[in-house]
Design a protein around this motif. Structure first.
Motif: not given
Length: 177
Positions: A4-24
């Protein structure tokens, strides 16, 4: 977690989630485990929560949790935990747009690695410092950090770490041109 985590190339490889519900849900579970946990468990749980809050776009909460971890590591005079906590806290500070303070934390982690001959986390410090420098458009310095991290990661032989650093080098070179 990695699903559920990916590195966002458009934000200098910041970690983001595909699934905020799971993260919560993970955050709620970890917060629940904190109640009644011992000091060692608290260090682990606050570290995990700090990372989850950061990825979830709650850097202030991340900073609070990770400051606890850093203070705990310093109190117990555990340089390895101090390095890990400095890296994590540096990332949270970066996500909170406090790049200068983040760089101070990464530099402190490098000092502790050097002073205590702890090479195990050196590549992580360099990688995260490079990403912070990349966000500040200090691209040559960032690439230098990534190149040093890549050498260390090739020695470790961990393909996913090597790939992550090669991706960072590719991005910084795109930004340079």
């Amino acid at each position: 977690m990695n699903e559920v985590i990916y590195f966002d190339k458009s934000e200098c490889l910041r970690e983001k989630t595909f699934n905020p519900l799971f993260l919560n849900q993970l955050i709620s579970q970890a917060e629940g485990l904190l109640k009644g946990s011992n000091e060692n468990d608290k260090y682990f749980l606050y570290g995990a929560l700090g990372n989850l809050y950061r990825i979830n776009g709650q850097p202030k909460k991340a900073i609070n949790c990770l400051t606890y971890c850093l203070n705990h590591a310093v109190e117990e005079r555990n340089p390895t935990r101090e390095i890990i906590s400095l890296i994590r806290l540096g990332e949270a500070l970066k996500y909170d747009s406090n790049h200068k303070k983040a760089l101070d934390h990464f530099d402190k982690a490098l000092e502790i690695c050097d002073a205590n001959k702890i090479d195990e986390y050196l590549d992580f410090v360099l990688q995260h410092k490079g990403k912070c420098l990349m966000e500040l458009a200090m691209l040559n310095e960032a690439e230098e950090c990534f190149q040093q991290a890549l050498k260390l990661r090739k020695l470790k032989g961990n393909r996913s770490l090597i790939d992550s650093t090669e991706q960072a080098i590719e991005l910084v070179r795109e930004m340079q041109s």
